[in-house]
Design a protein around this motif. Structure first.
Motif, PDB file in Angstrom:
ATOM      1  N   PRO A   1      -9.887  -1.237  -1.534  1.00 55.92           N
ATOM      2  CA  PRO A   1      -8.551  -1.254  -2.101  1.00 55.92           C
ATOM      3  C   PRO A   1      -7.767  -2.303  -1.340  1.00 55.92           C
ATOM      4  CG  PRO A   1      -8.740   0.402  -0.423  1.00 55.92           C
ATOM      5  CD  PRO A   1      -9.951  -0.430  -0.326  1.00 55.92           C
ATOM      6  N   CYS A   2      -7.682  -3.518  -1.788  1.00 48.26           N
ATOM      7  CA  CYS A   2      -7.104  -4.537  -0.916  1.00 48.26           C
ATOM      8  C   CYS A   2      -6.026  -5.331  -1.626  1.00 48.26           C
ATOM      9  CB  CYS A   2      -8.195  -5.467  -0.412  1.00 48.26           C
ATOM     10  SG  CYS A   2      -8.912  -6.462  -1.711  1.00 48.26           S
ATOM     11  N   ASN A   3      -5.219  -6.020  -0.841  1.00 44.24           N
ATOM     12  CA  ASN A   3      -4.220  -6.956  -1.370  1.00 44.24           C
ATOM     13  C   ASN A   3      -4.502  -8.322  -0.760  1.00 44.24           C
ATOM     14  OD1 ASN A   3      -2.687  -5.105  -2.920  1.00 44.24           O
ATOM     15  ND2 ASN A   3      -1.743  -4.324  -1.049  1.00 44.24           N
ATOM     16  N   LEU A   4      -4.267  -9.367  -1.546  1.00 43.86           N
ATOM     17  CA  LEU A   4      -4.526 -10.732  -1.070  1.00 43.86           C
ATOM     18  C   LEU A   4      -3.299 -11.312  -0.372  1.00 43.86           C
ATOM     19  CD1 LEU A   4      -6.367 -12.468  -4.042  1.00 43.86           C
ATOM     20  CD2 LEU A   4      -7.196 -12.322  -1.691  1.00 43.86           C
ATOM     21  N   CYS A   5      -3.519 -12.067   0.700  1.00 44.16           N
ATOM     22  CA  CYS A   5      -2.422 -12.845   1.299  1.00 44.16           C
ATOM     23  C   CYS A   5      -2.509 -14.271   0.761  1.00 44.16           C
ATOM     24  CB  CYS A   5      -2.516 -12.852   2.821  1.00 44.16           C
ATOM     25  SG  CYS A   5      -1.246 -13.937   3.531  1.00 44.16           S
ATOM     26  N   PRO A   6      -1.543 -14.685  -0.056  1.00 46.36           N
ATOM     27  CA  PRO A   6      -1.629 -16.017  -0.649  1.00 46.36           C
ATOM     28  C   PRO A   6      -1.574 -17.133   0.389  1.00 46.36           C
ATOM     29  CG  PRO A   6       0.538 -15.043  -1.048  1.00 46.36           C
ATOM     30  CD  PRO A   6      -0.320 -13.964  -0.427  1.00 46.36           C
ATOM     31  N   HIS A   7      -0.942 -16.841   1.538  1.00 46.91           N
ATOM     32  CA  HIS A   7      -0.822 -17.868   2.583  1.00 46.91           C
ATOM     33  C   HIS A   7      -2.171 -18.111   3.265  1.00 46.91           C
ATOM     34  CE1 HIS A   7       3.358 -17.118   1.857  1.00 46.91           C
ATOM     35  NE2 HIS A   7       3.200 -15.863   2.186  1.00 46.91           N
ATOM     36  N   MET A   8      -2.832 -17.028   3.602  1.00 45.71           N
ATOM     37  CA  MET A   8      -4.151 -17.150   4.232  1.00 45.71           C
ATOM     38  C   MET A   8      -5.131 -17.841   3.290  1.00 45.71           C
ATOM     39  SD  MET A   8      -4.347 -15.776   7.308  1.00 45.71           S
ATOM     40  CE  MET A   8      -3.397 -14.727   8.418  1.00 45.71           C
TER      41      MET A   8
ATOM     42  N   PHE B   1       0.844  -1.203   0.000  1.00 47.15           N
ATOM     43  CA  PHE B   1       0.000   0.000   0.000  1.00 47.15           C
ATOM     44  C   PHE B   1       0.877   1.251   0.000  1.00 47.15           C
ATOM     45  CE2 PHE B   1      -2.862  -3.136   2.038  1.00 47.15           C
ATOM     46  CZ  PHE B   1      -3.937  -3.028   1.155  1.00 47.15           C
ATOM     47  N   THR B   2       0.380   2.302  -0.664  1.00 41.89           N
ATOM     48  CA  THR B   2       1.123   3.564  -0.716  1.00 41.89           C
ATOM     49  C   THR B   2       0.214   4.702  -0.251  1.00 41.89           C
ATOM     50  OG1 THR B   2       0.401   4.140  -2.947  1.00 41.89           O
ATOM     51  CG2 THR B   2       2.378   2.730  -2.763  1.00 41.89           C
ATOM     52  N   PRO B   3       0.808   5.831   0.145  1.00 49.88           N
ATOM     53  CA  PRO B   3      -0.029   6.990   0.515  1.00 49.88           C
ATOM     54  C   PRO B   3      -0.931   7.414  -0.643  1.00 49.88           C
ATOM     55  CG  PRO B   3       2.250   7.334   1.200  1.00 49.88           C
ATOM     56  CD  PRO B   3       2.247   6.091   0.379  1.00 49.88           C
ATOM     57  N   LEU B   4      -0.434   7.261  -1.881  1.00 48.41           N
ATOM     58  CA  LEU B   4      -1.239   7.651  -3.042  1.00 48.41           C
ATOM     59  C   LEU B   4      -2.529   6.830  -3.126  1.00 48.41           C
ATOM     60  CD1 LEU B   4      -1.393   9.474  -5.537  1.00 48.41           C
ATOM     61  CD2 LEU B   4      -0.169   7.692  -6.823  1.00 48.41           C
ATOM     62  N   ASP B   5      -2.473   5.562  -2.718  1.00 47.90           N
ATOM     63  CA  ASP B   5      -3.697   4.743  -2.703  1.00 47.90           C
ATOM     64  C   ASP B   5      -4.779   5.452  -1.887  1.00 47.90           C
ATOM     65  OD1 ASP B   5      -2.490   2.669  -4.107  1.00 47.90           O
ATOM     66  OD2 ASP B   5      -1.898   1.580  -2.287  1.00 47.90           O
ATOM     67  N   ILE B   6      -4.381   5.968  -0.725  1.00 49.24           N
ATOM     68  CA  ILE B   6      -5.372   6.590   0.171  1.00 49.24           C
ATOM     69  C   ILE B   6      -5.849   7.919  -0.402  1.00 49.24           C
ATOM     70  CG2 ILE B   6      -5.770   7.492   2.506  1.00 49.24           C
ATOM     71  CD1 ILE B   6      -3.968   5.310   3.582  1.00 49.24           C
ATOM     72  N   VAL B   7      -4.921   8.692  -0.980  1.00 44.92           N
ATOM     73  CA  VAL B   7      -5.309   9.971  -1.605  1.00 44.92           C
ATOM     74  C   VAL B   7      -6.361   9.704  -2.685  1.00 44.92           C
ATOM     75  CG1 VAL B   7      -4.456  11.871  -3.060  1.00 44.92           C
ATOM     76  CG2 VAL B   7      -3.117  11.107  -1.071  1.00 44.92           C
ATOM     77  N   GLN B   8      -6.130   8.685  -3.484  1.00 46.37           N
ATOM     78  CA  GLN B   8      -7.070   8.365  -4.569  1.00 46.37           C
ATOM     79  C   GLN B   8      -8.414   7.861  -4.040  1.00 46.37           C
ATOM     80  OE1 GLN B   8      -4.584   5.777  -6.939  1.00 46.37           O
ATOM     81  NE2 GLN B   8      -3.833   7.497  -8.181  1.00 46.37           N
ATOM     82  N   ILE B   9      -8.375   7.091  -2.956  1.00 47.26           N
ATOM     83  CA  ILE B   9      -9.635   6.633  -2.344  1.00 47.26           C
ATOM     84  C   ILE B   9     -10.447   7.834  -1.873  1.00 47.26           C
ATOM     85  CG2 ILE B   9     -10.613   5.447  -0.323  1.00 47.26           C
ATOM     86  CD1 ILE B   9      -8.104   3.559  -0.531  1.00 47.26           C
ATOM     87  N   ARG B  10      -9.774   8.786  -1.237  1.00 48.33           N
ATOM     88  CA  ARG B  10     -10.494   9.961  -0.719  1.00 48.33           C
ATOM     89  C   ARG B  10     -11.057  10.794  -1.874  1.00 48.33           C
ATOM     90  NH1 ARG B  10      -9.831  10.087   4.747  1.00 48.33           N
ATOM     91  NH2 ARG B  10      -7.798   9.555   5.645  1.00 48.33           N
ATOM     92  N   GLU B  11     -10.295  10.897  -2.966  1.00 50.49           N
ATOM     93  CA  GLU B  11     -10.791  11.657  -4.130  1.00 50.49           C
ATOM     94  C   GLU B  11     -12.038  10.991  -4.710  1.00 50.49           C
ATOM     95  OE1 GLU B  11      -6.500  13.436  -5.599  1.00 50.49           O
ATOM     96  OE2 GLU B  11      -7.519  11.962  -6.880  1.00 50.49           O
ATOM     97  N   GLY B  12     -12.001   9.670  -4.796  1.00 49.32           N
ATOM     98  CA  GLY B  12     -13.119   8.934  -5.408  1.00 49.32           C
ATOM     99  C   GLY B  12     -14.314   8.763  -4.484  1.00 49.32           C
ATOM    100  N   HIS B  13     -14.087   8.902  -3.173  1.00 47.80           N
ATOM    101  CA  HIS B  13     -15.164   8.638  -2.200  1.00 47.80           C
ATOM    102  C   HIS B  13     -15.129   9.701  -1.101  1.00 47.80           C
ATOM    103  CE1 HIS B  13     -15.809   4.601  -3.937  1.00 47.80           C
ATOM    104  NE2 HIS B  13     -14.509   4.665  -4.143  1.00 47.80           N
ATOM    105  N   PRO B  14     -15.569  10.920  -1.410  1.00 47.88           N
ATOM    106  CA  PRO B  14     -15.503  11.990  -0.397  1.00 47.88           C
ATOM    107  C   PRO B  14     -16.233  11.581   0.880  1.00 47.88           C
ATOM    108  CG  PRO B  14     -16.139  12.865  -2.561  1.00 47.88           C
ATOM    109  CD  PRO B  14     -16.152  11.365  -2.690  1.00 47.88           C
ATOM    110  N   GLY B  15     -15.601  11.847   2.021  1.00 49.13           N
ATOM    111  CA  GLY B  15     -16.217  11.506   3.308  1.00 49.13           C
ATOM    112  C   GLY B  15     -15.866  10.117   3.800  1.00 49.13           C
TER     113      GLY B  15
END
Ligand code: 13P
Ligand code: SF4
Length: 302
Positions: A255-262, A179-193
């Protein structure tokens, strides 16, 4: 769910026949988590609950270190891990020799070891922690400097919260480090609030962009008490799926990532484990006693 009915029915029957309970981490897929599991939670809850299991067999729907922890805390039980390949990038990043070197480099500093490690690494440690109790564990030591391994990001995030200097190790969770800070910036842009919750295995600059950071159980508690209308969980994919199934009125941005082990803990693998009685997890007696001590010290604090 029709496609799962046969496996779910078989697993419920096998659990009764085998006197077994299924302990499931929050990252199990919904058909495992909601379909067949008896005890569910984050790493801390699963460790606590494992101590009190009465049934003869524990099936650990999670990863290898969780099964080892259950065995250490309740050694008379048969502990099954549905797929022995369910490892963890954090557990694989460090050996007892790495700890010995850190102790030589930083004499006197206590070694606080994340539970996401092998029993041998726990045995070389002073006390364990999870993401759910790391602040309490570090604070309880009453020292200015600790060796906190192996997750460099968790260590830096907890150091920022406690003011305690941490020496760490270059381990990382392969799910959360992406995950990167940009992921969160983009989430906030796409989903205000939207309310953004991040796991503390994420890099500090990601946690800094979030509204709250906590373990998977902390995230669940936050959602259930604060009830944000729209929420993004910066963590493994099944976390949102499992909470969303219980709270259809809330919007989950994913915005998620999979854990292949789980994800190796399929219904088929769990069914096969109960049918065959394996793979069974045991802990080398040479490390079991000191590893148990490090976990029990943790559970005494929190
Ligand atoms: P918690 O459930 O303790 O937050 O841990 C997350 C994780 O990645 C476990 O492997
Ligand atoms: Fe390990 Fe990360 Fe997978 Fe948890 S999510 S088991 S910390 S690799």
């Amino acid at each position: 769910w029709a496609m799962y009915a046969d496996d779910i029915e078989a697993i419920q029957r096998l659990k009764r026949e085998q006197d077994a309970v299924i302990l499931a981490h929050n990252y199990m897929t919904p058909e495992v988590f909601h379909g067949v599991s008896d005890i569910k939670g984050d790493s801390l809850a699963l460790a606590r609950e494992a101590q009190h299991v009465d049934a003869g067999t524990i099936v650990l729907a999670g990863v290898h270190f969780m099964a080892e922890t259950a065995k250490l805390l309740n050694p008379s039980k048969r502990v099954l891990l549905p797929d022995l390949r369910s490892g963890c990038s954090l557990a694989e990043s460090i050996t007892p020799e790495d700890i010995a070197q850190l102790r030589r480099d930083h004499p006197g500093a206590p070694v606080v070891t994340y539970v996401n490690t092998s029993a041998a690494v726990k045995a070389a440690s002073d006390i364990c922690c999870t993401s759910g109790n790391a602040v309490k564990i570090i604070t309880s030591l009453g020292v200015d400097k600790v060796i906190m391994i192996p997750d460099q990001y968790l260590a830096r995030n907890i150091s920022a919260l406690t003011g305690v200097e941490v020496v760490t190790h270059p381990g990382a969770c392969e799910v959360h480090e992406r995950f990167t800070p940009l992921d969160i910036v983009q989430i906030r842009e796409g989903h205000p609030g939207v309310t953004v919750l991040a796991h503390p295995e994420c890099p500090p600059e990601v946690v800094a962009e979030a509204d709250f950071a906590g373990s998977t159980a902390d995230m669940q508690r936050y959602v259930e008490t604060e009830r944000p209308a729209s929420v993004a969980l910066i963590t493994e994919c099944s976390m949102s799926d499992n909470i969303a199934a219980q709270h259809p009125d809330l919007e989950f941005v994913r915005p998620c990532n999979l854990c292949p082990h789980m994800k190796r803990n399929t219904l088929g693998a769990i069914r096969a484990a109960l049918e065959t009685g394996g793979p069974e997890i045991d802990v080398d007696p040479a490390v079991a006693e000191p590893a148990r001590r490090a976990i029990e010290r943790m559970l005494q604090v929190n």
